[in-house]
Design an enzyme around this catalytic site. Structure first.
Site, PDB file in Angstrom:
ATOM      1  N   CYS A  79      40.625  45.488  39.909  1.00  0.00           N
ATOM      2  CA  CYS A  79      40.386  45.931  38.533  1.00  0.00           C
ATOM      3  C   CYS A  79      39.818  44.800  37.679  1.00  0.00           C
ATOM      4  CB  CYS A  79      41.670  46.474  37.924  1.00  0.00           C
ATOM      5  SG  CYS A  79      42.274  47.942  38.788  1.00  0.00           S
ATOM      6  N   THR A  80      40.268  43.600  37.924  1.00  0.00           N
ATOM      7  CA  THR A  80      39.762  42.443  37.193  1.00  0.00           C
ATOM      8  C   THR A  80      38.300  42.196  37.532  1.00  0.00           C
ATOM      9  OG1 THR A  80      41.978  41.484  37.102  1.00  0.00           O
ATOM     10  CG2 THR A  80      40.114  39.981  36.753  1.00  0.00           C
TER      11      THR A  80
END
Length: 191
Positions: A79-80
């Protein structure tokens, strides 16, 4: 917070493993069908990272295209990377009249913290309970971990229609933003 982060990270790892071992359409793990292409996007009303209620009408009232991307959990590695890539390409999306918006079941405070720590110039929406994720066909329930948003991306036109859905995002995270931008430009040329 540590328990939530650990749980979310564990669930994201399960989602990654599940997507990698299933057929090329990891969206089949979602509990609901995807919205059909060229049909109205499911309406929603969710709180953003600034504490403001955002609706589909709010987003499309700007006459911009919307890149609505669902992700399993803030602060997880996938997600980062995905958020950083969308941030990196944000000026290119803006140049073609598009906005980027993330959606997850994470709390408003966690999404806000994530945006702040990553220096994101776009906001995230909080889908606590996963109702909107279900409506978009991204809801993924994992026993012992709860409900999460599967990693999927929707291109929504200014008329609120779903024009494209990316379901095999997990295996393409580093190049996904560029692929979305390319598809967006193709769709805009067709109009």
């Amino acid at each position: 917070t540590t328990t939530t982060t650990t749980t979310t990270a564990a669930a994201a790892a399960i989602i990654t493993t599940t997507a990698a071992t299933q057929s090329p359409q990891p969206a089949s793990a979602a509990s609901q069908a995807l919205p059909p292409l060229n049909s109205p996007a499911p309406p929603f009303s969710l709180m953003n990272t600034n504490g403001k209620i955002i609706t589909l009408d709010t987003l499309t009232s700007t006459t911009k295209w919307t890149i609505l991307y669902f992700y399993p959990g803030a602060f997880t590695s996938g997600c980062t990377i995905e958020a950083r890539k969308f941030q990196e390409d944000l000026p290119l999306f803006q140049d073609v009249g598009a906005q980027v918006v993330g959606v997850s079941v994470d709390s408003v405070s966690k999404n806000s913290e994530f945006c702040s720590s990553e220096g994101l110039d776009f906001f995230m929406l909080t889908d606590e309970g996963g109702k909107v994720s279900k409506a978009y066909g991204t809801s993924l329930s994992i026993p012992g971990f709860g409900t999460f948003s599967n990693r999927q991306t929707y291109i929504i036109d200014p008329q609120k229609n779903v024009r494209w859905v990316f379901v095999d995002v997990e295996s393409r995270i580093p190049r996904h933003s560029k692929e979305v931008l390319e598809k967006l430009k193709m769709l805009q040329q067709q109009d």
